[in-house]
Each structure stands twice: as structure tokens, then as C-alpha cells.
Design a protein around this motif. Structure first.
Motif, PDB file in Angstrom:
ATOM      1  N   GLY A  79       0.745  -1.205   0.021  1.00 20.38           N
ATOM      2  CA  GLY A  79       0.105   0.010   0.002  1.00 20.38           C
ATOM      3  C   GLY A  79       0.753   1.335   0.047  1.00 20.38           C
ATOM      4  O   GLY A  79       0.480   2.431   0.386  1.00 20.38           O
ATOM      5  N   ALA A  80       2.270   1.223  -0.380  1.00 16.88           N
ATOM      6  CA  ALA A  80       2.974   2.376  -0.608  1.00 16.88           C
ATOM      7  C   ALA A  80       2.330   3.237  -1.806  1.00 16.88           C
ATOM      8  O   ALA A  80       1.727   2.715  -2.782  1.00 16.88           O
ATOM      9  N   PRO A  81       2.709   4.612  -1.910  1.00 14.93           N
ATOM     10  CA  PRO A  81       2.113   5.438  -2.846  1.00 14.93           C
ATOM     11  C   PRO A  81       2.542   4.961  -4.302  1.00 14.93           C
ATOM     12  O   PRO A  81       1.834   5.057  -5.252  1.00 14.93           O
ATOM     13  N   CYS A  82       3.882   4.533  -4.370  1.00 21.24           N
ATOM     14  CA  CYS A  82       4.458   4.116  -5.746  1.00 21.24           C
ATOM     15  C   CYS A  82       5.745   3.230  -5.414  1.00 21.24           C
ATOM     16  O   CYS A  82       6.162   3.366  -4.433  1.00 21.24           O
ATOM     17  N   ALA A  83       6.229   2.778  -6.446  1.00 23.50           N
ATOM     18  CA  ALA A  83       7.566   1.973  -6.222  1.00 23.50           C
ATOM     19  C   ALA A  83       8.674   2.889  -6.141  1.00 23.50           C
ATOM     20  O   ALA A  83       9.651   2.408  -5.409  1.00 23.50           O
ATOM     21  N   ALA A  84       8.502   4.028  -6.134  1.00 22.31           N
ATOM     22  CA  ALA A  84       9.902   4.953  -5.954  1.00 22.31           C
ATOM     23  C   ALA A  84       9.864   5.174  -4.467  1.00 22.31           C
ATOM     24  O   ALA A  84      10.971   5.652  -4.029  1.00 22.31           O
ATOM     25  N   HIS A  85       8.861   4.731  -3.775  1.00 22.79           N
ATOM     26  CA  HIS A  85       9.017   4.878  -2.302  1.00 22.79           C
ATOM     27  C   HIS A  85       9.339   3.703  -1.538  1.00 22.79           C
ATOM     28  O   HIS A  85       9.321   3.468  -0.313  1.00 22.79           O
ATOM     29  N   VAL A  86       9.696   2.510  -2.298  1.00 25.66           N
ATOM     30  CA  VAL A  86      10.214   1.252  -2.012  1.00 25.66           C
ATOM     31  C   VAL A  86      11.507   0.875  -2.025  1.00 25.66           C
ATOM     32  O   VAL A  86      12.107   0.780  -3.158  1.00 25.66           O
ATOM     33  N   ILE A  87      12.170   0.420  -1.185  1.00 25.17           N
ATOM     34  CA  ILE A  87      13.731  -0.201  -1.139  1.00 25.17           C
ATOM     35  C   ILE A  87      13.695  -1.508  -0.990  1.00 25.17           C
ATOM     36  O   ILE A  87      13.020  -1.905   0.337  1.00 25.17           O
ATOM     37  N   ALA A  88      14.177  -2.504  -1.913  1.00 27.82           N
ATOM     38  CA  ALA A  88      14.276  -3.814  -1.613  1.00 27.82           C
ATOM     39  C   ALA A  88      15.666  -3.955  -0.992  1.00 27.82           C
ATOM     40  O   ALA A  88      16.631  -3.533  -1.361  1.00 27.82           O
ATOM     41  N   ALA A 189      -5.764  -1.120   8.038  1.00 29.14           N
ATOM     42  CA  ALA A 189      -6.128   0.164   8.030  1.00 29.14           C
ATOM     43  C   ALA A 189      -5.107   1.177   9.041  1.00 29.14           C
ATOM     44  O   ALA A 189      -5.019   2.259   8.958  1.00 29.14           O
ATOM     45  N   GLU A 190      -4.256   0.509   9.860  1.00 26.79           N
ATOM     46  CA  GLU A 190      -3.672   0.823  10.769  1.00 26.79           C
ATOM     47  C   GLU A 190      -2.182   1.027  10.199  1.00 26.79           C
ATOM     48  O   GLU A 190      -1.223   1.456  10.917  1.00 26.79           O
ATOM     49  N   SER A 191      -1.773   0.474   9.141  1.00 28.39           N
ATOM     50  CA  SER A 191      -0.639   0.807   8.519  1.00 28.39           C
ATOM     51  C   SER A 191      -0.188   2.062   7.941  1.00 28.39           C
ATOM     52  O   SER A 191      -1.153   2.671   7.455  1.00 28.39           O
ATOM     53  N   LEU A 192       1.017   2.165   8.180  1.00 25.63           N
ATOM     54  CA  LEU A 192       1.358   3.607   7.690  1.00 25.63           C
ATOM     55  C   LEU A 192       2.144   3.758   6.256  1.00 25.63           C
ATOM     56  O   LEU A 192       2.816   4.530   5.930  1.00 25.63           O
ATOM     57  N   ALA A 193       2.055   2.442   5.505  1.00 25.95           N
ATOM     58  CA  ALA A 193       2.567   2.269   4.439  1.00 25.95           C
ATOM     59  C   ALA A 193       2.245   3.461   3.408  1.00 25.95           C
ATOM     60  O   ALA A 193       2.864   4.002   2.501  1.00 25.95           O
ATOM     61  N   GLY A 194       1.021   3.893   3.531  1.00 26.98           N
ATOM     62  CA  GLY A 194       0.532   4.820   2.571  1.00 26.98           C
ATOM     63  C   GLY A 194       0.921   6.280   2.934  1.00 26.98           C
ATOM     64  O   GLY A 194       0.454   7.205   2.094  1.00 26.98           O
ATOM     65  N   ASP A 195       1.331   6.455   4.032  1.00 25.87           N
ATOM     66  CA  ASP A 195       1.656   7.878   4.661  1.00 25.87           C
ATOM     67  C   ASP A 195       3.189   8.204   4.393  1.00 25.87           C
ATOM     68  O   ASP A 195       3.403   9.309   5.078  1.00 25.87           O
ATOM     69  N   VAL A 196       3.887   7.500   3.829  1.00 25.21           N
ATOM     70  CA  VAL A 196       5.728   7.919   3.795  1.00 25.21           C
ATOM     71  C   VAL A 196       5.617   9.074   3.055  1.00 25.21           C
ATOM     72  O   VAL A 196       6.837   9.524   3.369  1.00 25.21           O
ATOM     73  N   GLU A 197       4.737   9.556   2.350  1.00 28.67           N
ATOM     74  CA  GLU A 197       5.080  10.791   1.443  1.00 28.67           C
ATOM     75  C   GLU A 197       5.091  12.059   2.507  1.00 28.67           C
ATOM     76  O   GLU A 197       5.691  13.141   1.887  1.00 28.67           O
ATOM     77  N   ALA A 198       4.920  11.951   3.666  1.00 29.35           N
ATOM     78  CA  ALA A 198       4.974  12.945   4.742  1.00 29.35           C
ATOM     79  C   ALA A 198       6.523  13.301   4.924  1.00 29.35           C
ATOM     80  O   ALA A 198       6.738  14.375   5.266  1.00 29.35           O
ATOM     81  N   GLY A 199       7.353  12.417   4.575  1.00 34.35           N
ATOM     82  CA  GLY A 199       8.733  12.697   4.617  1.00 34.35           C
ATOM     83  C   GLY A 199       9.526  12.459   5.643  1.00 34.35           C
ATOM     84  O   GLY A 199      11.008  12.222   5.529  1.00 34.35           O
ATOM     85  N   ASN A 200       8.931  12.161   6.852  1.00 32.64           N
ATOM     86  CA  ASN A 200       9.822  11.766   8.101  1.00 32.64           C
ATOM     87  C   ASN A 200       9.325  10.296   8.668  1.00 32.64           C
ATOM     88  O   ASN A 200       9.197  10.115   9.819  1.00 32.64           O
ATOM     89  N   ILE A 201       8.633   9.692   7.939  1.00 33.19           N
ATOM     90  CA  ILE A 201       8.100   8.275   8.290  1.00 33.19           C
ATOM     91  C   ILE A 201       8.821   7.356   7.405  1.00 33.19           C
ATOM     92  O   ILE A 201       8.690   7.203   6.378  1.00 33.19           O
ATOM     93  N   VAL A 202       9.339   6.273   7.900  1.00 34.79           N
ATOM     94  CA  VAL A 202       9.933   5.058   7.409  1.00 34.79           C
ATOM     95  C   VAL A 202       9.366   3.802   7.982  1.00 34.79           C
ATOM     96  O   VAL A 202       9.173   3.655   9.252  1.00 34.79           O
ATOM     97  N   VAL A 203       8.609   3.009   7.024  1.00 31.70           N
ATOM     98  CA  VAL A 203       7.952   1.856   7.238  1.00 31.70           C
ATOM     99  C   VAL A 203       8.837   0.666   6.907  1.00 31.70           C
ATOM    100  O   VAL A 203       9.238   0.458   5.951  1.00 31.70           O
ATOM    101  N   LEU A 204       9.049  -0.288   7.847  1.00 32.05           N
ATOM    102  CA  LEU A 204       9.811  -1.627   7.490  1.00 32.05           C
ATOM    103  C   LEU A 204       8.754  -2.802   7.464  1.00 32.05           C
ATOM    104  O   LEU A 204       7.798  -2.933   8.298  1.00 32.05           O
ATOM    105  N   ARG A 205       8.968  -3.611   6.273  1.00 31.11           N
ATOM    106  CA  ARG A 205       8.087  -4.496   5.890  1.00 31.11           C
ATOM    107  C   ARG A 205       8.923  -5.886   5.784  1.00 31.11           C
ATOM    108  O   ARG A 205       9.891  -5.838   5.019  1.00 31.11           O
ATOM    109  N   SER A 206       8.707  -6.973   6.454  1.00 29.51           N
ATOM    110  CA  SER A 206       9.374  -8.315   6.356  1.00 29.51           C
ATOM    111  C   SER A 206       8.567  -9.214   5.365  1.00 29.51           C
ATOM    112  O   SER A 206       7.532  -9.420   5.562  1.00 29.51           O
ATOM    113  N   PHE A 207       9.200  -9.725   4.478  1.00 31.47           N
ATOM    114  CA  PHE A 207       8.464 -10.671   3.452  1.00 31.47           C
ATOM    115  C   PHE A 207       8.777 -11.931   4.069  1.00 31.47           C
ATOM    116  O   PHE A 207       7.653 -12.878   3.947  1.00 31.47           O
ATOM    117  N   GLY A 208       9.819 -12.357   4.740  1.00 34.77           N
ATOM    118  CA  GLY A 208       9.914 -13.817   5.428  1.00 34.77           C
ATOM    119  C   GLY A 208       8.944 -14.316   6.453  1.00 34.77           C
ATOM    120  O   GLY A 208       8.502 -15.431   6.340  1.00 34.77           O
TER     121      GLY A 208
END
Length: 348
Positions: A79-88, A189-208
Motif C-alpha cells: 500500500g505504498a504510494p508507488c515503487a519510488a517509495h520502496v527499497i528492497a 487500516a492501521e498501516s502507515l505504508a500509504g503515509d510515507v510521503e509525509a517525509g519523516n516516516i519510514v515503514v519496515l516490512r518483512s517478507f519472510g
């Protein structure tokens, strides 16, 4: 970026026990029946069934197009805004000190008790680290860390509270890091993944964890484009290995498997809770990937289960607490039932 000159305490070089070591379990319980049933982690016991690896996954460097496709799928899944906000990255563990290094050393506060590696990583980045137990104590920090849902007790902070905290931190140039390693089975609904454009929010997500492929070492940071570019530059090219790319691309696209697995995990969680309840042990909280028990004789229960060949997670600093992962099949559930039954008959 080399963060080694920032090391504030060489003791932070040591990684503490996080469960999942069957070698340690065998040393601790040498007479236990084998194979051990490892319930000491919060990893899904039903791994995603990715297709056989093509030879190119291990013989060639990963293609940029595959990495781009992975971040696009991850942005959609999380649920991130777009791929430019995602680092693998090769696991979120590697990202922890890098994310902490986005700020110059200063006061870091971590909402605890929680996963110990956040404090260690912040210290590696030179921060003065304090673990606090009240959410409002995070205000005023330069770096604030919240694990949501929390590990090991499943505590959940609301999105509105976290956004208010991020706004407060922003006034002083601070950053909020939210580790959503277990949000795959939490309220989206409680995830901040869609809010990272605010500039000072970093969300970490684990795949495994949800996909049951911890050994693939795949994780993601979701951040503003500016912060994402910094993290990408520090990681460099080919940060994600070919096998992880292969599995990730398939798993993110398989929405039918994801939906069915969430339903299965709920059933397994209810079934496990019932086993403990029948033994007079009340599960206090947790998530659909692990359960949390608080009991005055938790240390004895840990030993009893260990001697029965069942490894759960104990906490040296909280001897009355245990975290229990989900059994993977009927045979595993039966082993837990028998061990808990003998615990109950012993008069515990």
C-alpha cells in the motif's frame, strides 16, 4: 555508507538470542525427543510454494527490470504510494542501522518492551538509546521507533496516534520508524505504508514472516522518495539475490494464496489458544503468527516444553513471559497437546 566510526559501545556488536536456533535447543535439552518442534519464532510454518528456481537466478546477477518489478509489486501489496517509495533489501535486519543513520546521532526512543535489535541498531548508528514504555514518551525524540503490531506481545498502536507523533517529530527534524513486520496479519487500516510521503516516516516490512521464507532474506523500507534514494545508494546495486527476487515476484502476485493463508492462520491461532486454555494457561495476546503468554511459572513451562522437544521463546529480562509460534500440522498440534496435558497433570 560506513557507519562503523559511529559505534558508541562495542557491546552493541553482539547479537542477542532471538529464538529459532535448534543447535542451542539441543544443547539446552540434550535428552529431549527429536526432531525438535520449533515454535520459538513468528514465522509462518506454511512457506509459500514458489516454483523451481531457474538457473539464471543463481548464475547471473539480478536484472534491474526484475528489481523494478519487485518494488512495484511490493508497493501494491503493502500500500505504498508507488515503487519510488520502496527499497528492497536482503532482510529488514540489514536496514535497521541504515535507517537509523538517516539522522545525525541524537536521542532515540523505542517503544518497549520489544524486538531488541532496534536498540542495538540505533546504538550502532551513534544514537543515545532509551526504551520507553509509554507512547507519549516518544515525543521529543529525534528518532522514534514503534514495532506495530508489537513483538512479542502483539500490542497495536492506531494509525492516527502514529501520524500525530510523526507530525510532532517533524517539527524538530525527527524521524518515525514503524516496524510492521507482522502487519501482513494485522489490521491494514492501521498501516502507515500509504503515509510515507509525509517525509519523516519510514515503514519496515518483512517478507519472510508471513510468506514463511525467512531464509530468503528479503525485506523492504517504505519512505519518502528522498529517503528512499539515500537508502538505495547505501545498499548499492544487486542488494537482493536472484532466488529472493524469484520467490518475491511470485508470492506478491499470488493473492489467492495470501487470502487462503490468512484464513488458515486464524484457524491455527484459535486452535492453539484452545490447547493452552484447556491446560489452564490463558493466552494473553499476540498476532495470527505468534501467541503471547504471561504466567508466574513461565520459566518452568519453558523447561517442560523443552524437555518434550518443543522450543518456545523465553525472555531473560521478562521471565514470566513466553512467545509461542504456530504448529504447522496436526502432528505438531498433537505434540503440543500431549506436552500441555502432562504439564497440567503435574499440578502446575
Amino acid at each position: 555508507m560506513d557507519i562503523r566510526p559511529r559505534l558508541a559501545d562495542r557491546a552493541t556488536d553482539r547479537v542477542t538470542d532471538h529464538g529459532g536456533s535448534l543447535v542451542q535447543a539441543s544443547a539446552l535439552f540434550p535428552d529431549a525427543p527429536t526432531p525438535f518442534l520449533d515454535l520459538s519464532t513468528g514465522i509462518n510454518p506454511h512457506p509459500y510454494p514458489f516454483s523451481p528456481l531457474p538457473a539464471s537466478a543463481v548464475e547471473r546477477l539480478p536484472e534491474e527490470a526484475d528489481i523494478a518489478a519487485l518494488t512495484e509489486q511490493a508497493a501494491d501489496y503493502y500500500g505504498a504510494p508507488c515503487a519510488a517509495h520502496v527499497i528492497a533489501a536482503p532482510g529488514t535486519q540489514l536496514l535497521l542501522p541504515l535507517v537509523a543513520s538517516l539522522l545525525a546521532p541524537g536521542p532515540a526512543r523505542i517503544l518497549g518492551p520489544t524486538y531488541a535489535e532496534h536498540a542495538r541498531a540505533a546504538a550502532l548508528a551513534g544514537h543515545t538509546v532509551e526504551e520507553v514504555e509509554r507512547f507519549d514518551a516518544l515525543h521529543g525524540a529525534r528518532l522514534a521507533v514503534v514495532v506495530n503490531p508489537n513483538n512479542p506481545d502483539g500490542r497495536l498502536m492506531g494509525r492516527s496516534e502514529l501520524l500525530h507523533l510523526a507530525e510532532n517529530l517533524r517539527r524538530n527534524g525527527g524521524i518515525l520508524v514503524v516496524d510492521e513486520a507482522f502487519m501482513d496479519v494485522g489490521p491494514q487500516a492501521e498501516s502507515l505504508a500509504g503515509d510515507v510521503e509525509a517525509g519523516n516516516i519510514v515503514v519496515l516490512r518483512s517478507f519472510g514472516k508471513f510468506f514463511g521464507l525467512a531464509g530468503m532474506r528479503l525485506g523492504f523500507a517504505l519512505a519518502s522518495e528522498e529517503l528512499a534514494q539515500k537508502l538505495s545508494a547505501w545498499l548499492g546495486p544487486w542488494a537482493v539475490a536472484g532466488p529472493a527476487l524469484h520467490a518475491g515476484l511470485e508470492a506478491f502476485a499470488d493473492r489467492d494464496w495470501q487470502s487462503a493463508m490468512r484464513r488458515d492462520l486464524i484457524k491455527a491461532r484459535i486452535r492453539l489458544d484452545a490447547l493452552f486454555d484447556n491446560a489452564g494457561l490463558k493466552i494473553e495476546a499476540g498476532t495470527d503468527l505468534f501467541r503471547f503468554l504471561r504466567h508466574p511459572r513461565a520459566a518452568e513451562l519453558f523447561d517442560h516444553l523443552g524437555r518434550s522437544g518443543i522450543l518456545v521463546r523465553r525472555f531473560a529480562e521478562r521471565p514470566d513471559c513466553l512467545r509461542i509460534g504456530l504448529p504447522g500440522d496436526d502432528q505438531a498440534f498433537e505434540r503440543v497437546r500431549i506436552a500441555l496435558g502432562s504439564w497440567q497433570r503435574s499440578g502446575a
